[in-house]
Design a protein around this motif. Structure first.
Motif, PDB file in Angstrom:
ATOM      1  N   UNK A  18     -19.199  20.527 -16.196  1.00 38.52           N
ATOM      2  CA  UNK A  18     -18.890  21.937 -15.938  1.00 38.52           C
ATOM      3  C   UNK A  18     -17.540  22.074 -15.238  1.00 38.52           C
ATOM      4  N   UNK A  19     -17.257  21.184 -14.289  1.00 33.02           N
ATOM      5  CA  UNK A  19     -15.968  21.225 -13.601  1.00 33.02           C
ATOM      6  C   UNK A  19     -14.826  20.940 -14.565  1.00 33.02           C
ATOM      7  N   UNK A  20     -15.040  19.995 -15.463  1.00 36.35           N
ATOM      8  CA  UNK A  20     -14.010  19.665 -16.449  1.00 36.35           C
ATOM      9  C   UNK A  20     -13.769  20.858 -17.370  1.00 36.35           C
ATOM     10  N   UNK A  21     -14.836  21.517 -17.808  1.00 32.68           N
ATOM     11  CA  UNK A  21     -14.695  22.681 -18.681  1.00 32.68           C
ATOM     12  C   UNK A  21     -14.010  23.827 -17.945  1.00 32.68           C
ATOM     13  N   UNK A  22     -14.361  24.007 -16.672  1.00 34.44           N
ATOM     14  CA  UNK A  22     -13.744  25.079 -15.887  1.00 34.44           C
ATOM     15  C   UNK A  22     -12.263  24.805 -15.678  1.00 34.44           C
ATOM     16  N   UNK A  23     -11.915  23.551 -15.422  1.00 36.16           N
ATOM     17  CA  UNK A  23     -10.507  23.198 -15.220  1.00 36.16           C
ATOM     18  C   UNK A  23      -9.715  23.396 -16.505  1.00 36.16           C
ATOM     19  N   UNK A  24     -10.313  23.115 -17.629  1.00 33.57           N
ATOM     20  CA  UNK A  24      -9.615  23.266 -18.907  1.00 33.57           C
ATOM     21  C   UNK A  24      -9.422  24.736 -19.261  1.00 33.57           C
ATOM     22  N   UNK A  25     -10.407  25.583 -18.930  1.00 34.02           N
ATOM     23  CA  UNK A  25     -10.302  26.991 -19.303  1.00 34.02           C
ATOM     24  C   UNK A  25      -9.541  27.817 -18.271  1.00 34.02           C
ATOM     25  N   UNK A  26      -9.441  27.328 -17.065  1.00 39.51           N
ATOM     26  CA  UNK A  26      -8.776  28.068 -15.990  1.00 39.51           C
ATOM     27  C   UNK A  26      -7.517  27.345 -15.533  1.00 39.51           C
ATOM     28  N   UNK A  27      -6.533  27.300 -16.405  1.00 35.11           N
ATOM     29  CA  UNK A  27      -5.286  26.644 -16.024  1.00 35.11           C
ATOM     30  C   UNK A  27      -4.625  27.405 -14.886  1.00 35.11           C
TER      31      UNK A  27
END
Length: 76
Positions: A47-56
């Motif tokens: 989830x953190x990885x997905x959040x980091x990818x979507x929230x540049x």
């Protein structure tokens, strides 16, 4: 009669089976907890990885989340 005794023998043996002791139950519970914890850690990391990818770029807080005396953000 022999046939009945022969069929009852496995039932009697399973009825005499001893319950697992504390250490066995503890080890089983500890392994289950560890497995669940690892799965949760993997979910959080994903989830953190997905959040980091979507929230540049972080999104501004909504007006309802900012203190009343804070200046408006540039995103409004």
């Amino acid at each position: 009669m022999r046939r009945v005794a022969f069929l009852l023998l496995p039932l009697l043996l399973t009825a005499c089976h001893q319950e697992p002791d504390f250490d066995d139950r503890y080890d089983k519970a500890a392994k289950e907890i560890e497995t669940r914890a690892k799965a949760m850690d993997a979910d959080v990391a994903e989830a953190e990885k997905a959040a980091a990818a979507s929230d540049a770029e972080p999104k501004p807080l909504p007006a309802s989340a900012r203190p009343a005396n804070a200046p408006p953000s540039s995103g409004e």
